[in-house]
Design a protein around this motif. Structure first.
Motif, mmCIF file in Angstrom:
data_model
loop_
_atom_site.group_PDB
_atom_site.id
_atom_site.type_symbol
_atom_site.label_atom_id
_atom_site.label_comp_id
_atom_site.label_asym_id
_atom_site.label_seq_id
_atom_site.Cartn_x
_atom_site.Cartn_y
_atom_site.Cartn_z
ATOM 1 N N SER A 106 0.545 8.064 -10.202
ATOM 2 C CA SER A 106 -0.737 9.172 -9.842
ATOM 3 C C SER A 106 -1.116 8.976 -8.140
ATOM 4 N N LYS A 107 -1.222 8.378 -7.530
ATOM 5 C CA LYS A 107 -1.052 8.510 -5.498
ATOM 6 C C LYS A 107 0.332 9.104 -5.708
ATOM 7 N N THR A 108 1.124 9.537 -6.250
ATOM 8 C CA THR A 108 2.063 10.337 -5.136
ATOM 9 C C THR A 108 1.225 12.527 -5.282
ATOM 10 N N PRO A 116 2.387 14.003 -9.325
ATOM 11 C CA PRO A 116 1.940 13.021 -10.261
ATOM 12 C C PRO A 116 2.966 13.088 -11.448
ATOM 13 N N GLN A 142 5.347 0.595 -9.644
ATOM 14 C CA GLN A 142 4.676 2.011 -9.039
ATOM 15 C C GLN A 142 3.795 2.081 -8.604
ATOM 16 N N SER A 150 0.850 -1.269 0.017
ATOM 17 C CA SER A 150 -0.114 -0.087 -0.117
ATOM 18 C C SER A 150 1.052 1.292 0.206
ATOM 19 N N ASN A 151 1.887 1.399 0.640
ATOM 20 C CA ASN A 151 2.912 2.412 0.510
ATOM 21 C C ASN A 151 4.135 1.505 1.120
ATOM 22 N N GLY A 205 2.768 0.829 -4.446
ATOM 23 C CA GLY A 205 1.610 1.500 -4.072
ATOM 24 C C GLY A 205 1.887 3.048 -4.088
ATOM 25 N N LEU A 206 2.181 3.776 -5.331
ATOM 26 C CA LEU A 206 2.430 4.782 -5.722
ATOM 27 C C LEU A 206 1.342 4.823 -6.555
ATOM 28 N N GLY A 207 0.266 3.737 -7.508
ATOM 29 C CA GLY A 207 -0.553 4.372 -8.169
ATOM 30 C C GLY A 207 0.123 3.772 -9.740
#
Length: 175
Positions: free
Chosen positions: A131-133, A136, A121, A58-59, A125-127
């Protein structure tokens, strides 16, 4: 299509050189613009969790560090570069090594950006494509620039390897 021994050795040297180019470019971005490079140790952390059956996080940055993760991450980083170079020579043909051209190498470098976008990525857990940073577009642009530098490195080191082969390798080697 078979690849000769000389082509494989050339691809290995190209992969090492192109990955070094990637790393030097990231260092230049850090020194010049303060753009933080990718944390290669996280690749090692990701790989070190795999034997336990954990392939996605998840991270990953909040996952407890693992022993030797940096060493494993850096080894994997350079092995991936070698694998990409071997793939590139397999796709373009070993004759490209005799007359390397810039465009196919750069295009291939750009295509390799899909590995972090689609595999690493999301697994960290970064999408998808970061996209989840927090930023992005900056992460995507950094990845694109790094992988373009890898493509330039493929070309530069192909020229260097070609010169070395012409100068020092007997003509019947690699058959």
């Amino acid at each position: 299509m078979t690849i000769s021994t000389l082509s494989i050795i050339s691809a290995i040297l190209m992969g090492l050189g192109a990955t070094l180019t990637f790393d030097l470019w990231a260092l230049l971005l850090k020194q010049t613009f303060g753009i933080v490079p990718s944390n290669i140790c996280l690749v090692g952390r990701w790989l070190r969790y795999m034997p336990e059956g954990t392939f996605t996080h998840s991270n990953i940055m909040s996952a407890p560090p693992k022993a030797a993760e940096c060493t494993i991450g850096w080894l994997a980083h350079y092995m991936i570069g070698i694998a990409f170079a071997i793939t590139f020579i397999t796709l373009v043909g070993s004759s490209w090594l005799q007359y390397p051209t810039l465009l196919p190498a750069i295009l291939f470098g750009i295509v390799t950006v899909f590995a972090p976008f689609l595999i690493m990525q999301p697994s960290f857990g970064l999408g998808f494509a970061a996209s989840k940073t927090a930023n992005p577009m900056q992460a995507r642009l950094r990845s694109l620039m790094n992988h373009t530098a890898f493509g330039v490195g493929l070309y530069v080191f192909a020229v260097l390897v070609n010169w070395l082969v012409q100068a020092y390798v007997p003509m019947n080697f690699g058959s």
